[in-house]
Write an enzyme that holds these catalytic residues in place. Structure first.
Site, mmCIF file in Angstrom:
data_model
loop_
_atom_site.group_PDB
_atom_site.id
_atom_site.type_symbol
_atom_site.label_atom_id
_atom_site.label_comp_id
_atom_site.label_asym_id
_atom_site.label_seq_id
_atom_site.Cartn_x
_atom_site.Cartn_y
_atom_site.Cartn_z
ATOM 1 N N CYS A 72 4.085 -1.723 0.888
ATOM 2 C CA CYS A 72 2.696 -2.034 0.623
ATOM 3 C C CYS A 72 1.796 -1.571 1.759
ATOM 4 O O CYS A 72 0.615 -1.383 1.575
ATOM 5 C CB CYS A 72 2.519 -3.539 0.437
ATOM 6 S SG CYS A 72 3.792 -4.239 -0.582
ATOM 7 N N ASN A 97 11.701 -8.915 3.203
ATOM 8 C CA ASN A 97 11.779 -7.637 2.503
ATOM 9 C C ASN A 97 11.920 -6.439 3.439
ATOM 10 O O ASN A 97 12.380 -5.390 3.024
ATOM 11 C CB ASN A 97 10.564 -7.450 1.593
ATOM 12 C CG ASN A 97 9.263 -7.784 2.268
ATOM 13 O OD1 ASN A 97 9.042 -8.926 2.683
ATOM 14 N ND2 ASN A 97 8.409 -6.804 2.427
HETATM 15 C C1 LIG Z 1 8.364 -7.052 -3.935
HETATM 16 C C2 LIG Z 1 8.039 -8.343 -3.323
HETATM 17 C C3 LIG Z 1 6.966 -9.116 -3.789
HETATM 18 C C4 LIG Z 1 6.019 -8.629 -4.863
HETATM 19 O O1 LIG Z 1 6.616 -8.591 -6.101
HETATM 20 P P1 LIG Z 1 5.896 -7.786 -7.293
HETATM 21 O O2 LIG Z 1 6.725 -8.066 -8.484
HETATM 22 O O3 LIG Z 1 5.925 -6.345 -6.887
HETATM 23 O O4 LIG Z 1 4.508 -8.307 -7.400
HETATM 24 C C5 LIG Z 1 6.753 -10.351 -3.220
HETATM 25 N N1 LIG Z 1 7.549 -10.813 -2.234
HETATM 26 C C6 LIG Z 1 8.584 -10.105 -1.769
HETATM 27 C C7 LIG Z 1 9.438 -10.685 -0.703
HETATM 28 C C8 LIG Z 1 8.860 -8.843 -2.286
HETATM 29 O O5 LIG Z 1 9.896 -8.149 -1.808
#
Ligand SMILES: *Cc1c(COP(=O)(O)O)cnc(C)c1O
Length: 401
Positions: free
Chosen positions: A324, A151
């Site tokens: 986060c 991410n």
């Molecule tokens: C955004 C994200 C999450 C969390 O997803 P949510 O729907 O916000 O709980 C988990 N893993 C990755 C790689 C992400 O980019």
């Protein structure tokens, strides 16, 4: 003032079609478990959406379980399968050093319960190595969990190869594909994926809705006890409107995917090339394979947070490190996993584009960033030190000659 949203890895704007589906389905308010007409209507709406999403992943509808999003799916996949591992006398899990916190924090919770976790290194280019994976496997290994695409730096992992190794060894393979679903072609059967997490708000769907693909035959303990929803594994009255809107968003995201990715990747590359012209800047992770929209760069002598605030003042929404962790002063665990020193990891910037961005957005970003960096560096004692060392080094080389 111009406004540019370049934080699509954190979340995306809902597509018009998904928004309309959400609004319209809200009136389809029957409880899908009810036997009357309104209930049956809602039941079929969910069934259709489930099949649509499953088909897009190459799976069957009865292998897809709706959740509240990526974090819930990640938690369920790992904790749910860990219970099963314990019964089989296995206690070893393999993951990577730069997973999302939904994975990393779940794994640390399991470590406290006596599970052992190996975190594969990801090196400067941002990929795990198959040889490292093979070397880490023991006869106690029951689960491998490696993200599909990172991410923060957008590097796409060798998922099919990991899948083959795991299948061959009889190890269950989970992938956090939250950044990948709707952005790259996925086929869970061909790629030997046993468990896969997705979240709709990362592909222009609504927030608070996601899914976990659980391959038929893989046993996970129930996530929520209660009613018989999600085949008794995740109780609670279904969020019909969000489920339908998620399916619409995914279908739309995958339509003309190659074409869209080409256009977005061209914007990404122009941004990367432009930003790397700034002195003492570097791209985090290799250029390819990389998500079409991901730009992640570090600028020496610049505080990521300060850069973000300056960008916000000129209408650009971006991110530094992971959304986060922004707000905390620790440098991103992802950049540290790449081997970047703390002081450089602090100066990171992530711009994540989507098909809703335009070439004008790229022009605008490139027109304002160099000036902002220069201003921030002018005020930075760290930058002063860098420049001082630089001039010392040049003097030294001149002496040597
Ligand atoms: C955004 C994200 C999450 C969390 O997803 P949510 O729907 O916000 O709980 C988990 N893993 C990755 C790689 C992400 O980019």
């Amino acid at each position: 003032m111009k406004f540019v949203y370049a934080d699509n890895a954190a979340t995306t704007k809902m597509s018009e079609a998904s928004k309309q589906a959400l609004i319209q389905t809200i009136d389809n308010y029957g409880n899908p478990s009810s036997l009357h007409n309104m209930g049956v209507k809602a039941f079929y709406a969910i069934d259709e959406a489930r099949n649509k999403i499953a088909k897009a992943l190459g799976s069957a509808g009865n292998e897809l379980y709706f959740t509240s999003g990526g974090s819930e799916s990640d938690n369920w996949a790992i904790k749910g399968f860990a219970e099963n591992m314990k019964k089989k006398g296995k206690n070893h899990i393999i993951s990577s050093a730069f997973e999302h916190h939904g994975i990393l924090h779940t794994l640390s919770a399991l470590e406290k319960q006596g599970f052992e976790v190996t975190y594969l290194p990801v090196y400067q280019d941002g990929y795990v190595r198959i040889d490292d994976l093979k070397a880490a496997i023991t006869d106690k290994t029951g689960l491998v969990t490696i993200m599909y695409a990172n991410n923060e730096i957008g590097t796409i992992q060798p998922i099919s190869e990991i899948g083959s190794v795991c299948r061959e060894k009889g190890i269950v393979f989970h992938t956090d594909a939250v950044q990948a679903v709707g952005h790259v072609e996925i086929d869970v059967k061909k790629q030997n994926i046993d468990l896969l997490s997705l979240s709709a708000h990362k592909f222009h769907g609504p927030k608070g809705i996601g899914a976990l693909y659980i391959r038929k035959g893989i046993l996970l303990s129930n996530l929520l006890e209660g009613g018989a929803q999600e085949r008794g594994k995740r109780a609670g009255t279904e969020n019909t409107a969000s489920v339908v809107a998620a399916a619409v968003a995914l279908e739309e995201a995958l339509t003309d995917l190659d074409e869209k990715n080409k256009r977005v990747a061209a914007m990404r590359d122009r941004l990367i090339d432009g930003l790397l012209k700034i002195e003492r800047s570097r791209l985090n992770g290799s250029r390819s394979p990389r998500l079409a929209g991901n730009v992640s760069v570090c600028f020496e002598g610049v505080e990521g947070e300060a850069l973000l605030l300056s960008l916000d003042l000129v209408g650009i929404s971006a991110s530094s490190g992971s959304a986060c962790t922004s707000g905390s002063l620790d440098p991103s665990h992802v950049l540290l996993a790449l081997g970047l020193p703390h002081e450089i990891a602090h100066g990171s910037l992530r711009l994540s584009l989507s098909e809703y961005n335009s070439e004008e957005d790229v022009d605008y970003i490139l027109s304002v960033i160099p000036g902002i960096i220069e201003r921030l560096r002018d005020m930075s004692p760290v930058w002063e030190d860098i420049k001082e060392n630089e001039s010392k080094e040049t003097k030294d080389t001149k002496k040597d000659n």
